[in-house]
Write a protein that holds these residues in place. Structure first.
Motif, PDB file in Angstrom:
ATOM      1  N   UNK A 123       0.832  -1.186   0.000  1.00  0.00           N
ATOM      2  CA  UNK A 123       0.000   0.000   0.000  1.00  0.00           C
ATOM      3  C   UNK A 123       0.877   1.251   0.000  1.00  0.00           C
ATOM      4  N   UNK A 124       1.888   1.263  -0.851  1.00  0.00           N
ATOM      5  CA  UNK A 124       2.778   2.420  -0.956  1.00  0.00           C
ATOM      6  C   UNK A 124       1.972   3.589  -1.515  1.00  0.00           C
ATOM      7  N   UNK A 125       1.908   4.640  -0.768  1.00  0.00           N
ATOM      8  CA  UNK A 125       1.114   5.792  -1.173  1.00  0.00           C
ATOM      9  C   UNK A 125       2.040   6.982  -1.311  1.00  0.00           C
ATOM     10  N   UNK A 126       1.635   7.893  -2.130  1.00  0.00           N
ATOM     11  CA  UNK A 126       2.447   9.068  -2.380  1.00  0.00           C
ATOM     12  C   UNK A 126       2.111  10.173  -1.379  1.00  0.00           C
ATOM     13  N   UNK A 127       2.770  10.126  -0.242  1.00  0.00           N
ATOM     14  CA  UNK A 127       2.623  11.203   0.723  1.00  0.00           C
ATOM     15  C   UNK A 127       3.626  12.285   0.356  1.00  0.00           C
ATOM     16  N   UNK A 128       3.198  13.531   0.486  1.00  0.00           N
ATOM     17  CA  UNK A 128       4.110  14.642   0.219  1.00  0.00           C
ATOM     18  C   UNK A 128       5.131  14.715   1.352  1.00  0.00           C
ATOM     19  N   UNK A 129       6.267  15.379   1.111  1.00  0.00           N
ATOM     20  CA  UNK A 129       7.247  15.533   2.197  1.00  0.00           C
ATOM     21  C   UNK A 129       6.643  16.175   3.451  1.00  0.00           C
ATOM     22  N   UNK A 130       5.752  17.143   3.278  1.00  0.00           N
ATOM     23  CA  UNK A 130       5.120  17.806   4.428  1.00  0.00           C
ATOM     24  C   UNK A 130       4.181  16.826   5.146  1.00  0.00           C
ATOM     25  N   UNK A 131       3.442  16.013   4.390  1.00  0.00           N
ATOM     26  CA  UNK A 131       2.560  15.020   5.016  1.00  0.00           C
ATOM     27  C   UNK A 131       3.376  14.009   5.813  1.00  0.00           C
ATOM     28  N   UNK A 132       4.551  13.658   5.315  1.00  0.00           N
ATOM     29  CA  UNK A 132       5.426  12.732   6.045  1.00  0.00           C
ATOM     30  C   UNK A 132       5.887  13.385   7.352  1.00  0.00           C
ATOM     31  N   UNK A 133       6.230  14.672   7.303  1.00  0.00           N
ATOM     32  CA  UNK A 133       6.622  15.381   8.532  1.00  0.00           C
ATOM     33  C   UNK A 133       5.474  15.376   9.548  1.00  0.00           C
ATOM     34  N   UNK A 134       4.265  15.644   9.075  1.00  0.00           N
ATOM     35  CA  UNK A 134       3.093  15.641   9.956  1.00  0.00           C
ATOM     36  C   UNK A 134       2.868  14.239  10.522  1.00  0.00           C
ATOM     37  N   UNK A 135       2.985  13.231   9.673  1.00  0.00           N
ATOM     38  CA  UNK A 135       2.816  11.840  10.098  1.00  0.00           C
ATOM     39  C   UNK A 135       3.802  11.485  11.212  1.00  0.00           C
ATOM     40  N   UNK A 136       5.054  11.849  11.034  1.00  0.00           N
ATOM     41  CA  UNK A 136       6.084  11.546  12.039  1.00  0.00           C
ATOM     42  C   UNK A 136       5.753  12.221  13.369  1.00  0.00           C
ATOM     43  N   UNK A 137       5.365  13.483  13.318  1.00  0.00           N
ATOM     44  CA  UNK A 137       5.045  14.200  14.560  1.00  0.00           C
ATOM     45  C   UNK A 137       3.789  13.627  15.226  1.00  0.00           C
ATOM     46  N   UNK A 138       2.816  13.208  14.407  1.00  0.00           N
ATOM     47  CA  UNK A 138       1.615  12.567  14.956  1.00  0.00           C
ATOM     48  C   UNK A 138       1.980  11.305  15.719  1.00  0.00           C
ATOM     49  N   UNK A 139       2.836  10.489  15.109  1.00  0.00           N
ATOM     50  CA  UNK A 139       3.195   9.214  15.738  1.00  0.00           C
ATOM     51  C   UNK A 139       4.043   9.427  16.989  1.00  0.00           C
ATOM     52  N   UNK A 140       4.675  10.578  17.095  1.00  0.00           N
ATOM     53  CA  UNK A 140       5.446  10.893  18.301  1.00  0.00           C
ATOM     54  C   UNK A 140       4.564  11.464  19.406  1.00  0.00           C
ATOM     55  N   UNK A 141       3.264  11.620  19.121  1.00  0.00           N
ATOM     56  CA  UNK A 141       2.325  12.057  20.152  1.00  0.00           C
ATOM     57  C   UNK A 141       2.005  13.536  20.181  1.00  0.00           C
ATOM     58  N   UNK A 171      -6.151   4.856   6.915  1.00  0.00           N
ATOM     59  CA  UNK A 171      -5.885   4.532   8.316  1.00  0.00           C
ATOM     60  C   UNK A 171      -6.320   5.724   9.154  1.00  0.00           C
ATOM     61  N   UNK A 172      -7.208   5.475  10.125  1.00  0.00           N
ATOM     62  CA  UNK A 172      -7.734   6.578  10.929  1.00  0.00           C
ATOM     63  C   UNK A 172      -7.060   6.712  12.288  1.00  0.00           C
ATOM     64  N   UNK A 173      -6.644   5.601  12.891  1.00  0.00           N
ATOM     65  CA  UNK A 173      -6.104   5.662  14.253  1.00  0.00           C
ATOM     66  C   UNK A 173      -4.627   6.061  14.244  1.00  0.00           C
ATOM     67  N   UNK A 174      -4.207   6.733  15.310  1.00  0.00           N
ATOM     68  CA  UNK A 174      -2.809   7.134  15.438  1.00  0.00           C
ATOM     69  C   UNK A 174      -1.924   5.885  15.543  1.00  0.00           C
ATOM     70  N   UNK A 175      -2.409   4.843  16.230  1.00  0.00           N
ATOM     71  CA  UNK A 175      -1.603   3.619  16.336  1.00  0.00           C
ATOM     72  C   UNK A 175      -1.429   2.968  14.962  1.00  0.00           C
ATOM     73  N   UNK A 176      -2.455   2.988  14.138  1.00  0.00           N
ATOM     74  CA  UNK A 176      -2.338   2.461  12.774  1.00  0.00           C
ATOM     75  C   UNK A 176      -1.368   3.278  11.937  1.00  0.00           C
ATOM     76  N   UNK A 177      -1.417   4.605  12.103  1.00  0.00           N
ATOM     77  CA  UNK A 177      -0.483   5.482  11.391  1.00  0.00           C
ATOM     78  C   UNK A 177       0.948   5.224  11.861  1.00  0.00           C
ATOM     79  N   UNK A 178       1.094   4.922  13.160  1.00  0.00           N
ATOM     80  CA  UNK A 178       2.427   4.628  13.698  1.00  0.00           C
ATOM     81  C   UNK A 178       2.996   3.371  13.047  1.00  0.00           C
TER      82      UNK A 178
END
Length: 192
Positions: A123-141, A171-178
């Protein structure tokens, strides 16, 4: 078409089985999780179609030969006590939810080091660099406002990025995003 993983939970304790099923469905949204309260129910099904078996220690010990043949796919469930099993993965389901999620992520990383790009990696998806930054910070809490401050962007922009990430990944949950972030190398499991 995405690959559907089927996972069997063989556990007599209905509450433990349902709780584990809920967590696995959040972590692996494209998986089908089937519950069996006995080994007989599993063998009445098609037992070799499963990519993983989460099995209670009692059922494991009663049917060791079956599970030893499927050792890389088998995770033995324990309730605090760690059975001494050489070369078999175990999961203590009496942990807190956060620790249980981290343990499952670590098991997944351990068991899928050399996977082919079928499962979640397909399920490789094209996340933008900014979306990846947001994703990382989300998973860090971090919460939305903290993410906005850290990235020097507006709160509504963060919310838009979160919405886009959720839509792209399904994926809706933060744990799933992690799990997604770890599986794609954006973050290490111990950084969560």
């Amino acid at each position: 078409m995405p690959h559907i993983s089927e996972i069997a939970i063989i556990e007599q304790n209905t509450l433990a089985a349902l709780g584990l099923q809920t967590i696995l469905e959040e972590l692996i949204p494209n998986a089908v999780i089937r519950l069996f309260s006995s080994f007989g129910q599993l063998t009445d099904d098609t037992p070799d179609m499963y990519v993983h078996y989460f099995v209670s220690s009692q059922i494991y010990f009663a049917h060791t030969s079956f599970f030893m043949e499927r050792r890389p796919k088998t995770i033995v469930l324990s309730n605090g006590e760690q059975p001494s099993l050489y070369g078999v993965l175990t999961l203590n389901y009496s942990l807190s939810r956060n620790l249980l999620v981290k343990s499952i992520i670590q098991l997944r990383n351990y068991g899928h080091k050399n996977d082919h790009p079928n499962d979640m990696q397909a399920a490789e998806h094209d996340l933008s660099p900014r979306e990846i930054e947001v994703l990382i910070l989300l998973t860090k809490g971090y919460i939305n406002k903290e993410i906005a401050n850290k990235l020097h962007i507006g709160l509504t922009t963060v919310i838009t990025h979160r919405k886009n990430i959720t839509e792209k990944l399904g994926i809706k949950s933060v744990s799933g995003l992690a799990v997604y972030a770890i599986m794609h190398g954006y973050i290490e499991a111990d950084q969560i």
